[in-house]
Each structure stands twice: as structure tokens, then as C-alpha cells.
Write a protein that holds these residues in place. Structure first.
Motif, PDB file in Angstrom:
ATOM      1  N   GLY A 195       0.892  -1.149  -0.052  1.00 49.59           N
ATOM      2  CA  GLY A 195      -0.090  -0.147  -0.039  1.00 49.59           C
ATOM      3  C   GLY A 195       0.838   1.235   0.037  1.00 49.59           C
ATOM      4  O   GLY A 195       0.156   2.288  -0.029  1.00 49.59           O
ATOM      5  N   SER A 196       2.182   1.067   0.223  1.00 50.47           N
ATOM      6  CA  SER A 196       3.043   2.270   0.203  1.00 50.47           C
ATOM      7  C   SER A 196       3.250   3.117  -1.178  1.00 50.47           C
ATOM      8  O   SER A 196       3.708   4.156  -1.359  1.00 50.47           O
ATOM      9  CB  SER A 196       4.359   1.952   0.743  1.00 50.47           C
ATOM     10  OG  SER A 196       4.987   0.944  -0.004  1.00 50.47           O
ATOM     11  N   GLY A 197       2.661   2.279  -2.230  1.00 48.64           N
ATOM     12  CA  GLY A 197       2.778   3.032  -3.421  1.00 48.64           C
ATOM     13  C   GLY A 197       2.032   4.140  -3.737  1.00 48.64           C
ATOM     14  O   GLY A 197       2.375   5.100  -4.491  1.00 48.64           O
ATOM     15  N   ILE A 198       0.972   4.383  -2.819  1.00 47.41           N
ATOM     16  CA  ILE A 198       0.175   5.827  -2.796  1.00 47.41           C
ATOM     17  C   ILE A 198       1.211   6.877  -2.606  1.00 47.41           C
ATOM     18  O   ILE A 198       0.817   8.039  -2.994  1.00 47.41           O
ATOM     19  CB  ILE A 198      -0.880   5.790  -1.815  1.00 47.41           C
ATOM     20  CG1 ILE A 198      -1.739   7.036  -1.792  1.00 47.41           C
ATOM     21  CG2 ILE A 198      -0.488   5.687  -0.316  1.00 47.41           C
ATOM     22  CD1 ILE A 198      -2.429   7.137  -3.196  1.00 47.41           C
ATOM     23  N   LEU A 199       2.410   6.771  -1.991  1.00 50.15           N
ATOM     24  CA  LEU A 199       3.281   7.825  -1.650  1.00 50.15           C
ATOM     25  C   LEU A 199       3.908   8.439  -3.000  1.00 50.15           C
ATOM     26  O   LEU A 199       4.523   9.460  -2.901  1.00 50.15           O
ATOM     27  CB  LEU A 199       4.167   7.496  -0.578  1.00 50.15           C
ATOM     28  CG  LEU A 199       3.714   6.899   0.709  1.00 50.15           C
ATOM     29  CD1 LEU A 199       4.727   6.734   1.843  1.00 50.15           C
ATOM     30  CD2 LEU A 199       2.829   8.290   1.329  1.00 50.15           C
ATOM     31  N   GLU A 200       3.989   7.520  -3.902  1.00 50.56           N
ATOM     32  CA  GLU A 200       4.548   7.880  -5.056  1.00 50.56           C
ATOM     33  C   GLU A 200       3.681   8.782  -5.969  1.00 50.56           C
ATOM     34  O   GLU A 200       4.519   9.197  -7.234  1.00 50.56           O
ATOM     35  CB  GLU A 200       5.061   6.298  -5.810  1.00 50.56           C
ATOM     36  CG  GLU A 200       6.072   5.518  -5.060  1.00 50.56           C
ATOM     37  CD  GLU A 200       6.418   4.553  -5.886  1.00 50.56           C
ATOM     38  OE1 GLU A 200       5.785   4.388  -7.034  1.00 50.56           O
ATOM     39  OE2 GLU A 200       7.474   3.786  -5.412  1.00 50.56           O
ATOM     40  N   SER A 201       2.456   9.093  -5.677  1.00 52.75           N
ATOM     41  CA  SER A 201       1.579   9.762  -6.722  1.00 52.75           C
ATOM     42  C   SER A 201       2.174  11.102  -6.502  1.00 52.75           C
ATOM     43  O   SER A 201       2.515  11.869  -5.641  1.00 52.75           O
ATOM     44  CB  SER A 201       0.225   9.780  -6.021  1.00 52.75           C
ATOM     45  OG  SER A 201      -0.603  10.683  -6.555  1.00 52.75           O
ATOM     46  N   PRO A 202       2.410  11.802  -7.968  1.00 51.43           N
ATOM     47  CA  PRO A 202       3.052  12.994  -7.893  1.00 51.43           C
ATOM     48  C   PRO A 202       1.945  14.051  -7.422  1.00 51.43           C
ATOM     49  O   PRO A 202       2.395  15.261  -7.387  1.00 51.43           O
ATOM     50  CB  PRO A 202       3.348  13.273  -9.306  1.00 51.43           C
ATOM     51  CG  PRO A 202       2.497  12.103 -10.086  1.00 51.43           C
ATOM     52  CD  PRO A 202       2.357  11.159  -9.127  1.00 51.43           C
ATOM     53  N   VAL A 203       0.754  13.602  -7.049  1.00 52.60           N
ATOM     54  CA  VAL A 203      -0.367  14.766  -6.792  1.00 52.60           C
ATOM     55  C   VAL A 203       0.134  15.137  -5.430  1.00 52.60           C
ATOM     56  O   VAL A 203      -0.134  16.435  -4.909  1.00 52.60           O
ATOM     57  CB  VAL A 203      -1.688  13.928  -6.853  1.00 52.60           C
ATOM     58  CG1 VAL A 203      -2.765  14.839  -6.109  1.00 52.60           C
ATOM     59  CG2 VAL A 203      -2.175  13.237  -8.089  1.00 52.60           C
ATOM     60  N   LEU A 204       0.685  14.436  -4.635  1.00 52.46           N
ATOM     61  CA  LEU A 204       0.969  14.693  -3.330  1.00 52.46           C
ATOM     62  C   LEU A 204       2.172  15.730  -3.347  1.00 52.46           C
ATOM     63  O   LEU A 204       2.154  16.711  -2.397  1.00 52.46           O
ATOM     64  CB  LEU A 204       1.810  13.791  -2.388  1.00 52.46           C
ATOM     65  CG  LEU A 204       0.800  12.524  -1.897  1.00 52.46           C
ATOM     66  CD1 LEU A 204       1.582  11.378  -1.556  1.00 52.46           C
ATOM     67  CD2 LEU A 204      -0.361  13.113  -1.205  1.00 52.46           C
ATOM     68  N   ALA A 205       2.868  15.946  -4.583  1.00 49.44           N
ATOM     69  CA  ALA A 205       3.709  17.089  -4.458  1.00 49.44           C
ATOM     70  C   ALA A 205       3.136  18.599  -4.527  1.00 49.44           C
ATOM     71  O   ALA A 205       3.702  19.517  -3.713  1.00 49.44           O
ATOM     72  CB  ALA A 205       4.586  16.894  -5.770  1.00 49.44           C
ATOM     73  N   LYS A 206       1.922  18.499  -5.100  1.00 52.77           N
ATOM     74  CA  LYS A 206       1.275  19.892  -4.922  1.00 52.77           C
ATOM     75  C   LYS A 206       0.737  20.113  -3.498  1.00 52.77           C
ATOM     76  O   LYS A 206       0.881  21.219  -3.255  1.00 52.77           O
ATOM     77  CB  LYS A 206      -0.026  19.693  -5.611  1.00 52.77           C
ATOM     78  CG  LYS A 206      -1.212  20.703  -5.517  1.00 52.77           C
ATOM     79  CD  LYS A 206      -2.274  20.759  -6.516  1.00 52.77           C
ATOM     80  CE  LYS A 206      -3.425  21.531  -6.046  1.00 52.77           C
ATOM     81  NZ  LYS A 206      -2.873  23.051  -6.143  1.00 52.77           N
ATOM     82  N   TYR A 207       0.495  19.155  -2.825  1.00 49.74           N
ATOM     83  CA  TYR A 207      -0.055  19.738  -1.375  1.00 49.74           C
ATOM     84  C   TYR A 207       0.939  19.229  -0.309  1.00 49.74           C
ATOM     85  O   TYR A 207       0.645  19.367   0.852  1.00 49.74           O
ATOM     86  CB  TYR A 207      -0.993  18.526  -1.245  1.00 49.74           C
ATOM     87  CG  TYR A 207      -2.473  18.525  -1.939  1.00 49.74           C
ATOM     88  CD1 TYR A 207      -3.343  19.734  -1.915  1.00 49.74           C
ATOM     89  CD2 TYR A 207      -2.535  17.860  -3.158  1.00 49.74           C
ATOM     90  CE1 TYR A 207      -4.142  19.863  -2.771  1.00 49.74           C
ATOM     91  CE2 TYR A 207      -3.523  17.973  -3.917  1.00 49.74           C
ATOM     92  CZ  TYR A 207      -4.475  19.060  -3.848  1.00 49.74           C
ATOM     93  OH  TYR A 207      -5.482  19.175  -4.796  1.00 49.74           O
TER      94      TYR A 207
END
Length: 841
Positions: free
Chosen positions: A318-330
Motif C-alpha cells: 500500500g505504500s505505492g500511494i506515496l509515489e503519486s505526484p499529486v502529493l507534491a502539490k499538497y
């Protein structure tokens, strides 16, 4: 003062890692530059060639994800990427802080989800992403760290500021390549490395081992396995290299099974309970029950066992969610939410197309941006819009507008540049540096260095290995010499009971078994083809019938049908068919096909092979290329001589395994494969040549090529000093216990190996494989030699010999199947988790 021997003039207007804006060498590069200048270009080029040779001999390779069964030698530039201690201190603290924040995010998203309830992150950004696995909700690792290992890709902007362009949190790759780069550069430039006082990497791996041991519920000799994708995957070399370095068994999904509430390793001695899994496969393929797209790599039921606490997985599923580049915005808002401050290390400016305002910005500035999919998958590459033609831009915009929630846009940062050897000159190359952290104590330990990728051209912005770029060792200059550290802790090693006969995974011994078989199959095939070429050009030509029998046997023994058994086969000019049998990789049974199988099997057990054996495997690969280039052009001039180097490499591989491998189970299964294959090929050769062979009144003329192919012709002449008589030939090739090429020698070797593998705990009843070997041995012993030499009066064939060879062939094939059934195949599939805590029944 620096001399002018090192000529490097930056060909760009970006930040340069070596030269300042005033054109002077940066301070931390002064000493390395003096040493490089003293070497001179010729010495540098020679050391670059040495580094390339070492990488090749080590088997250091990279397999592009979109190319099947293809690997390229890892590329290392001789000049390192160098950072001063002062600058590294700020980067190190920033990486540690980022890992701590990602750890908090991971805990929150699979726990209370305050980031969503407090509207720091839109719910759609998380719940719509494939990396968020609902089945992992509530799973927690022991201790405060849910994220064990983290990698961040960094670029330096034109202003000199480091920016994060991406995080890797599922199975971050690169540490093994960084370690190999360091090993090679220390060998080719030892004095520069020593005198520059470069920070060492070993302490990072020591912290890694300590953390994994802490995670295990079993504190006394826990079983920690290294789960890899397998051979010819992107990072198969790195996985084998790291597993060896860290001292963990390298396993694949099919080596593991879920039974009775736990994860088990399927090994030679049965099932062994796994305590910790070092996961090097992505979430999407880890558990087909959850992802439904494992492609044969995952372990069914793995998530359920992890939820029940039956195994610890690092990094957690489940740690793959941290690779989402969307998080970089927030990320700035997330940092203020958890830490109450801004981050030391900023992300590259990012806009999520799922946000209406961001989408409007993206449409207005589309040509200046980098477009990324929110989920990293094979074949999905980031695209710089400025590099696309109008049609491609329109197509990309249509994709974004059709599914805006799946895309982000980022500023197209022009990264810093560094010199790289380009022929005999230095050229500027853009770079990306990957930094690594591992959970340690109450925070994270940072690798003092990392993996630096460089682009192929000065103006390229694609700086990843998918695009054929190179790499550099990353040096952090210490202010004083460091103490050497070992990955292993001596005080703990002294207390551990050494298991010299560690039970290998069934897949590993399967690969070893077939490694031996294919090596022998390739050797026997090469010998037979070489013998055929020699007989075609012999001063004592065979009769047309015997020539036909010999050539047909080549097809039958190698299994390259229809070949010479086809209607209308050309027996007058057979050279091109023999060439195809040797060099056609796509033809099952061909020599090239067998050599490819050797390479594939070797890649699956690379962690068990010595450097010398890996060099020989590379020699075989090079020999294949040499054959493809030269064999056809040499048909008119003793083409059989071109086969000799490959035969020599295969013989050297056999000899090295005899002289250098410990006589453990790994060696015995390799030997069993070799002995079984040699016995079968000998029996097949005798059946296809001697049974239909015709006598010329003075003996068996076809016995000569048989003896030559089985490496027994000289021995025959020394023993018997007579013509080619069938009874004497069979005595040597079937019954002689002293001849390492005889069938009896192979059968007795197989019996000895099976007895050793069974060990002292073997049952009263004979196993099926042993029964087959003993039956074949008895059939051979009970057959009178004078009977098998007799011909049938009606057919003229040696029917008694034919019957014996048929029985031997049947018993050997049955033995092969029995060995596979007993040691390689595990019929029972995964079973549901039970919380009783009982072991396997």
C-alpha cells in the motif's frame, strides 16, 4: 594552479557541478581535478575501459522494462559526482525530514485519515489512485516506522537549489547499483578515492540489516527473504547483488506460499516460516488476490497474512500511494499540518489536473510543462510538451481533458550539468541524483551518497536509464578519514549457529539443475555438429547411407525437427542447415537456444555463482555474438574451428564448478542435471546412429564419429588398438566405470548425488528417482556385452542393443520427472489464514 590538461568547458547556461559562474573550479573539486590532470587523458580512457570490463565481468546489467529477455551492461562514467560535506549536511537533513513526513502520511492514510477529514488533501486525489489499496487499511508494522525504505530523485535548478522531482516508496531501486559503482571506482582509482576521504556506504547497509532484524517477531536467527521479480527484469542484477551483500535468500513469488496463517518458503527440505520480506516488487503485482494483475510474480494471500501479523513486509503493501505526484502539490500544506513548518527540501512546482483551477493553469501554459500520469506503470513515461509536434500535443491534451484526475503537470526544470567522458573529450551532461534513507532509531539514516544518473546528450531532459543514459558514483567528501564498517556485526555472528547447508528455495535448485542440463546439452550439441563438419570434410568420406544417418542424428539428438528428417532434405550441401542448428536462437533445440537457456538459468541463480563463473557466462554470451558474425562467412574454411571457443568456455564452466563450488546441495543439483543430460544424450546418439548404422565388413564406420562426439576416440585407440568394433565401443561408452563419458559413470554419479541429497533421514523405501536410476543400472549390468553386439539376421540391425537403449532412455526420462516431482514442484496451493498459531501439518 590547475593545469590545462583537463579541458572542460561547460556547453550550457545551467548550474554546473564543477565550474562556477566565474569559470573557476569549485573548491571541493580542486584536489580531484589535480589528480585527474596528473593522470592525463590516455590514463583516464584506459581506466574507463577497465571499469567497463569489470562491470561486464561482474555481470552488472540493466534490463529495460519493455524488452523481454534483454539486458545491457551497466554504464558508469569514470568521473564521480562530488558534493562537499557542508552541502551534503543540508541535503541529508532534508532527506531525513522528508522520509519522516512520508512516514506520517502513510500512517495517516491507512489509519485515521486526518489529511482527508481536515481537507488538506482532496479525497479524490487518494481514493481514485490505484496505489491506494483498501485491503491494506489498518495494517501496521511494529514500531513507529511504517515506511522502512525511501528514495527521492533530486535535481538542482539554475539557481543552485535542490528540488524533489519524485519519491520511490514501494521497492526503491538503485542502492545495489550505487554499491557496484563505488566498488568499481575504488578499484580503478584507489589512490584518489582514499586521499579524497570519501564517506563510505557500509554503515547505511548495516542500519538496514539492523532495522529488518528489529522488525522480526523471531529474534533468534529470523528468516528474512529478499523478494525479487526474477531474471531479466529491470533490476535483476541489483537484487541478486544486494541479496548476496546483505546475506538474505533471494526468492521469487513462486518460492513462497501462504499456509496456516503464515508465509512459508518452499525449500529443498520442505517449508520454512518466513519472518520478514524485503519487497522488491510493486504493489500491483505483490498479491493477485488484491491487485488481480500479478503476472506470475506475486504471492496469493500475502496481504491477508500481513494483516494477520503472520509476516512483516518492508516496505509495507500500500505504500505505492506515496509515489503519486499529486502529493507534491499538497506537500507544503501536509508539512504544516504534521510538522507545523515548511519543508527544507521543496518539490518541483506541480499542478493536479483534477483541480479545476490547476487545470485552467495547465491549459494556459501547456507548452511549457511536463505532463505525468499520476500512477507509475511500464510504458507510461513523462512527456515534455515542448518536445512534441502539434499533432502529438493535441493528442496529449485530449488525454488530459478526458481524464484530468489521472494527470499532473510540473515545471520543466532544466537540471544542473556535470562533465562526462565522451570519447576522448569531456562533455556536459544533465543529472538526477537519487538519495536513499532507511528507518533507524527514532528517525532515518541517509546513505552518504546515492545514485547519480546522467543524460545521453547535453540538451536532453530524459535522465533515466530507460533512455540509455549513464551513471556516476556519488562522493561526499569527509573532513577526516572514516573507520571501515562491516555490514555484519561480529558479536552477533559469533552467537549465530552457522547453517552451511541452508535449505535453498525449490526454484533455485530447479534453475541449478537446468543450468547443468543446458550446459551439457549445448556442449553435446556443439560436439556433434563439429563432428558432422569434420566428417563432411574428411579424407575418408562416409558412404551416402551413413552420411544420411549421421546428419539425421544431428536433427534427432538436438530436437531441431524437421531438419534433415524432412522430405527433400539436402544431404549433398548440408552446411547451411548445420549453421542454422548452431546459430538460430528462435529455433527450439538449436545450440543458440540452449545457450540462451544457460544465460537465463544463470541469471536466476546469479547470487550463488562466483565472479569467475559469471565471467564464463559472459564469455558464452560473447561467443554467441561471435558465432553470429563469423560462422556463415567461414563455411568454406573449417567452420568447425569456430565452435571450439564456445566448447572451451563450456568445459571451463564445468571445470570451475568442479574445482571451486562447495560440495553442497547447490553443486549436487547442478551436477545431477549435467549427469542426467549427458547420459540421455549419449543414449540418444547411440540409438540414432549405431542401431541403423551399416557395417563395411571391417567394423562400424559410424562408431568413429560417435566416439569423437563423446570425447572418447583417443581413449578407444589407446585401449583397443583395433578397428571400430561395436562390442569394444559399447564397452567403453556404456559399461566403463572409469570413463567419465560412459553411461555407467553417469548412473553411478547420479546415485551418489541422490544419496547425499537425501541425507541420513531417508526412508526405508526407495524414492522414485532412485528406483529409476537403480533400474537403469541393473539393466545395464545384466546385459551381456556379446549379445548387444549381435545383428538380427533379417533386418541387419542390432535389436538387442536397441532394446537396451530404449529401456535406458525410458528410465532416465522417468528419473528426470521423479526428481522434478520430488524437489521442484509443490502441488499444494495457498491456504487461508487461520489465527490458531499452529504450524504446518
Amino acid at each position: 594552479m590547475l593545469t590545462d590538461r583537463f579541458v572542460y568547458k561547460p556547453q550550457h547556461d545551467q548550474y554546473d557541478e564543477v565550474m562556477g559562474p566565474d569559470g573557476k573550479v569549485r573548491e571541493h573539486w580542486h584536489y580531484p581535478m589535480r589528480v585527474l590532470n596528473a593522470m592525463g587523458m590516455d590514463a583516464l580512457l584506459e581506466r574507463q575501459r577497465t571499469a567497463k570490463r569489470i562491470l561486464r565481468d561482474d555481470g552488472a546489467s540493466y534490463s529495460p522494462g519493455d524488452q523481454l529477455n534483454v539486458s545491457h551492461t551497466w554504464s558508469l562514467d569514470l568521473l564521480p559526482m562530488i558534493l562537499s560535506s557542508q552541502e551534503w549536511e543540508s541535503i541529508e537533513n532534508a532527506l531525513r525530514e522528508r522520509s519522516e513526513l512520508l512516514n506520517l502520511i502513510l500512517s495517516d492514510l491507512y489509519g485515521e485519515r486526518t489529511l482527508i477529514s481536515s481537507k488538506v488533501i482532496p479525497a479524490a486525489a487518494i481514493f481514485s489512485h490505484p496505489g491506494f489499496l483498501r485491503a491494506c487499511d489498518g495494517i501496521r508494522l511494529p514500531g513507529e516506522h511504517q515506511l522502512i525504505f525511501h528514495a527521492a530523485d533530486l535535481v538542482r535548478s539554475a539557481s543552485g537549489e535542490w528540488l524533489v522531482i519524485g519519491d520511490r516508496t514501494q521497492a526503491p531501486s538503485g542502492t545495489g547499483y550505487a554499491l557496484e559503482n563505488r566498488t568499481v571506482l575504488r578499484r580503478v582509482m584507489p589512490s584518489l578515492f582514499r586521499d579524497a576521504h570519501v564517506h563510505r556506504l557500509s554503515n547505511f547497509f548495516l542500519q538496514w540489516r539492523r532495522k529488518l532484524a528489529e522488525l522480526s517477531p523471531t529474534k533468534d536467527a529470523p528468516l528474512i527473504v529478499y523478494l525479487t521479480q526474477g531474471a531479466f527484469k529491470e533490476n535483476s542484477f541489483e537484487d541478486a547483488y544486494l541479496a548476496n551483500y546483505l546475506g538474505y535468500p533471494l526468492v521469487q513469488g513462486r518460492d513462497l506460499t501462504v499456509r496456516k496463517g503464515a508465509l512459508w518458503l518452499k525449500s529443498l527440505d520442505g517449508l520454512r516460516k518466513v519472518d520478514v520480506v524485503v519487497r522488491r516488487i510493486d504493489d500491483s503485482v505483490a498479491d493477485p488476490v488484491v491487485s488481480r494483475q500479478s503476472f506470475g510474480q506475486g504471492v496469493p494471500g500475502l496481504t491477508e497474512v500481513a494483516r494477520a501479523g503472520g509476516v512483516i513486509i518492508a516496505n509495507s503493501l500500500g505504500s505505492g500511494i506515496l509515489e503519486s505526484p499529486v502529493l507534491a502539490k499538497y506537500m507544503p500544506a501536509i508539512a504544516r499540518h504534521f510538522l507545523g513548518r515548511d519543508l527544507r527540501l521543496s518539490s518541483v512546482p506541480t499542478w493536479w489536473c483534477g483541480d479545476a483551477d490547476d487545470l485552467e493553469y495547465v491549459k494556459a501554459h501547456f507548452d511549457d510543462l511536463l505532463i505525468r500520469h499520476t500512477c507509475r506503470m511500464p510504458g507510461r513515461h513523462s512527456q515534455f510538451v515542448a518536445e512534441l509536434n502539434p499533432e502529438e500535443r493535441a493528442a496529449l491534451m485530449a488525454k488530459v481533458l478526458a481524464n484530468p484526475i489521472d494527470y499532473v503537470a510540473q515545471s520543466a526544470v532544466r537540471p544542473s550539468q556535470t562533465p562526462a567522458l565522451d570519447g576522448n573529450v569531456f562533455s556536459s551532461r544533465p543529472l538526477v541524483m537519487r538519495g536513499f534513507t532507511v528507518a533507524s532509531g527514532s528517525s532515518y539514516s541517509v546513505m552518504p551518497g546515492g545514485l547519480t544518473h546522467v543524460g545521453t546528450h547535453t540538451d536532453t531532459q530524459h535522465i533515466v536509464s530507460h533512455y540509455g543514459g549513464g551513471s556516476k558514483d556519488t562522493w561526499i567528501l569527509a573532513s577526516e578519514p572514516e573507520i571501515e564498517d562491516s555490514v555484519f556485526e561480529p558479536e552477533k555472528l559469533a552467537r549465530q549457529k552457522m547453517d552451511r547447508n541452508f535449505s535453498l528455495p525449490s526454484r533455485v535448485i530447479d534453475n541449478l539443475f537446468w543450468f547443468g542440463r543446458y550446459a551439457e546439452r549445448a556442449e553435446s550439441g556443439l560436439r556433434l555438429v563439429r563432428t558432422a563438419f569434420e566428417e563432411l570434410n574428411s579424407i575418408e568420406p562416409l558412404s551416402p547411407d551413413n552420411r544420411r544417418i549421421l546428419l539425421c542424428s544431428v536433427t534427432k539428438v538436438t530436437g531441431t525437427f524437421p531438419g534433415f528428417t524432412a522430405k527433400g532434405a539436402d544431404f549433398e550441401n548440408p552446411e547451411h542447415e548445420l549453421l542454422d542448428i548452431v546459430s538460430n536462437r528462435s529455433r527450439p533445440g538449436s545450440i543458440a537456444h540452449c545457450l540462451e537457456a544457460i544465460l537465463h538459468s544463470a541469471d536466476g541463480v546469479k547470487e550463488l555463482l562466483s565472479n569467475d563463473m559469471l565471467r564464463l557466462v559472459n564469455d558464452i554470451r560473447d561467443g554467441m555474438e561471435y558465432l553470429n558474425k563469423n560462422l556463415e562467412s567461414s563455411l568454406q574454411a573449417a567452420p568447425e574451428e569456430l565452435l571450439d571457443p564456445l566448447i572451451t568456455s563450456l568445459l571451463a564452466l564445468c571445470g570451475l564448478s568442479q574445482e571451486s563450488m562447495v560440495r553442497g546441495r547447490a553443486w549436487r543439483f547442478m551436477e545431477m542435471g549435467r549427469r542426467l543430460e549427458r547420459a540421455q544424450k549419449s543414449v540418444e546418439l547411440l540409438s540414432h546412429i549405431l542401431i541403423p548404422g551399416k557395417s563395411d565388413g571391417q567394423g562400424m564406420p559410424l562408431l568413429k564419429p560417435v566416439l569423437a562426439s563423446l570425447e572418447s576416440r583417443i581413449v578407444y585407440k589407446r585401449y583397443y588398438r583395433s578397428g571400430y568394433r561395436l562390442d569394444k565401443g559399447m564397452e567403453l561408452l556404456l559399461f566403463d566405470r572409469q570413463n567419465p563419458r560412459s553411461v555407467m559413470f553417469q548412473l553411478e554419479s547420479l546415485r551418489n548425488h541422490l544419496e547425499d541429497v537425501e541425507g541420513p533421514n531417508k526412508g526405508v523405501q526407495l524414492s522414485d528417482d532412485m528406483r529409476c536410476i537403480l533400474r537403469a543400472t541393473n539393466n545395464l549390468l545384466l546385459t551381456p556385452l556379446d549379445e548387444i553386439a549381435q545383428r538380427d539376421e533379417k533386418t541387419g540391425e542390432h535389436l538387442r542393443l536397441g532394446k537396451l537403449l530404449t529401456q535406458l532412455d525410458s528410465d532416465l526420462k522417468a528419473a528426470s520427472q521423479a526428481i522434478a516431482d520430488r524437489y521442484f514442484d509443490h502441488a499444494m496451493g495457498p491456504q487461508p489464514v487461520e489465527m490458531s498459531g499452529r504450524g504446518v501439518s
